[in-house]
Design an enzyme around this catalytic site. Structure first.
Site, PDB file in Angstrom:
ATOM      1  N   SER A 158      21.985  86.653  23.741  1.00  0.00           N
ATOM      2  CA  SER A 158      21.601  87.610  24.787  1.00  0.00           C
ATOM      3  C   SER A 158      20.351  88.382  24.373  1.00  0.00           C
ATOM      4  O   SER A 158      19.408  88.539  25.163  1.00  0.00           O
ATOM      5  CB  SER A 158      22.747  88.580  25.079  1.00  0.00           C
ATOM      6  OG  SER A 158      23.037  89.391  23.952  1.00  0.00           O
ATOM      7  N   TYR A 159      20.341  88.882  23.145  1.00  0.00           N
ATOM      8  CA  TYR A 159      19.192  89.648  22.655  1.00  0.00           C
ATOM      9  C   TYR A 159      17.963  88.755  22.544  1.00  0.00           C
ATOM     10  O   TYR A 159      16.866  89.133  22.985  1.00  0.00           O
ATOM     11  CB  TYR A 159      19.532  90.262  21.295  1.00  0.00           C
ATOM     12  CG  TYR A 159      18.478  91.211  20.768  1.00  0.00           C
ATOM     13  CD1 TYR A 159      18.459  92.547  21.172  1.00  0.00           C
ATOM     14  CD2 TYR A 159      17.511  90.788  19.866  1.00  0.00           C
ATOM     15  CE1 TYR A 159      17.502  93.429  20.700  1.00  0.00           C
ATOM     16  CE2 TYR A 159      16.548  91.658  19.384  1.00  0.00           C
ATOM     17  CZ  TYR A 159      16.553  92.977  19.797  1.00  0.00           C
ATOM     18  OH  TYR A 159      15.588  93.848  19.325  1.00  0.00           O
ATOM     19  N   VAL A 160      18.135  87.570  21.973  1.00  0.00           N
ATOM     20  CA  VAL A 160      17.021  86.635  21.820  1.00  0.00           C
ATOM     21  C   VAL A 160      16.434  86.277  23.180  1.00  0.00           C
ATOM     22  O   VAL A 160      15.209  86.263  23.372  1.00  0.00           O
ATOM     23  CB  VAL A 160      17.477  85.371  21.068  1.00  0.00           C
ATOM     24  CG1 VAL A 160      16.386  84.306  21.079  1.00  0.00           C
ATOM     25  CG2 VAL A 160      17.862  85.705  19.628  1.00  0.00           C
TER      26      VAL A 160
END
Length: 254
Positions: A158-160
């Site tokens: 999700s962050y990537v």
């Protein structure tokens, strides 16, 4: 003080801690009038107080970047107080570590990460651009990450994904507004000594050693080191730089 941003008006989201706080203080040291924004009011006011104690000029605005109306009002209040907006650092973000692999990742956490890191950045860029187009000039720096330039086993998808999208947004908007006198860049920090990173190290005891082993300089970075890059991108010293992703990672991604 070298005065790189003398008499400029600088806006920063997430200016209450970590990289945001360090950048707000450096903006002020370089001569800018600073607008510190964040959700956590007490910490944001503390940043403003530090700036004022050092002879700078600053105000705090409480803002949730996931709310377009609040972001619009943030820019309007900036202009009301200081007469314009010369540079903005869109730094507000949230981690994506939910302690679960992608096939078990909570859908609500995925959406929260996208709402803050991507949609929140878009809202900021949109309303900052509206003011800068009127002025015929301005500089925007978005806080991405080396996670926006490569995959990772240590960081959630999700962050990537959100940070890859911020890089794409930055490059697209830079091309769209270059002939309007507006420069748009991104800073891509590696592992920096912030509460977000410290939390990750606490949850994963072997992670810090692994990160240091992968980093050419053999250490985690400091918020000040990222702040220096942001201020340079906002200054006239970087007047021929737009659409760029400036990596500040101690050589980790080399």
């Amino acid at each position: 003080m070298t005065g790189l941003l003398e008499a400029k008006v600088a806006l920063i989201t997430g200016g209450n801690s970590g990289i945001g706080k360090a950048t707000a203080l450096l903006f002020a040291r370089e001569g800018a009038k600073v607008v510190v924004t964040a959700r956590r009011e007490k910490e944001g006011e503390e940043t403003v107080d530090l700036i004022k104690q050092r002879g700078g000029e600053a105000i705090f605005i409480k803002v949730d970047v996931t709310q377009a109306s609040q972001v619009k009002a943030m820019v309007e209040k900036t202009v009301e107080n200081f007469g314009g907006l010369d540079c903005a650092f869109n730094n507000a973000g949230r981690p994506g570590d939910a302690g679960a692999p992608t096939h078990e990742y909570p859908e609500d956490i995925w959406q929260q990460v996208m709402d803050v890191n991507l949609t929140g950045t878009f809202f900021c860029v949109k309303y900052e651009l509206q003011q800068m187009v009127k002025q015929g000039k301005g500089v925007i720096v978005n806080d991405a990450s080396i996670a926006g330039l490569r995959g990772s086993k240590e960081i959630s998808a999700s962050y990537v994904t959100s940070k890859h999208a911020v890089v794409g947004l930055t490059r697209s908007v830079a091309l769209e507004y270059a002939r309007k006198g507006i420069r748009v860049n991104a800073v891509c920090p590696g592992w920096i000594q912030t509460s977000m990173v410290e939390g990750a190290f606490q949850r994963h005891p072997d992670l810090e050693t692994a990160i240091i082993d992968q980093t050419a300089l053999g250490r985690v970075g400091t918020p000040q080191e990222v702040a220096e890059a942001v201020v340079w991108l906002c200054s006239e010293a970087a007047s021929y730089v737009t659409g760029h992703t400036l990596v500040v990672d101690g050589g980790m991604s080399t």
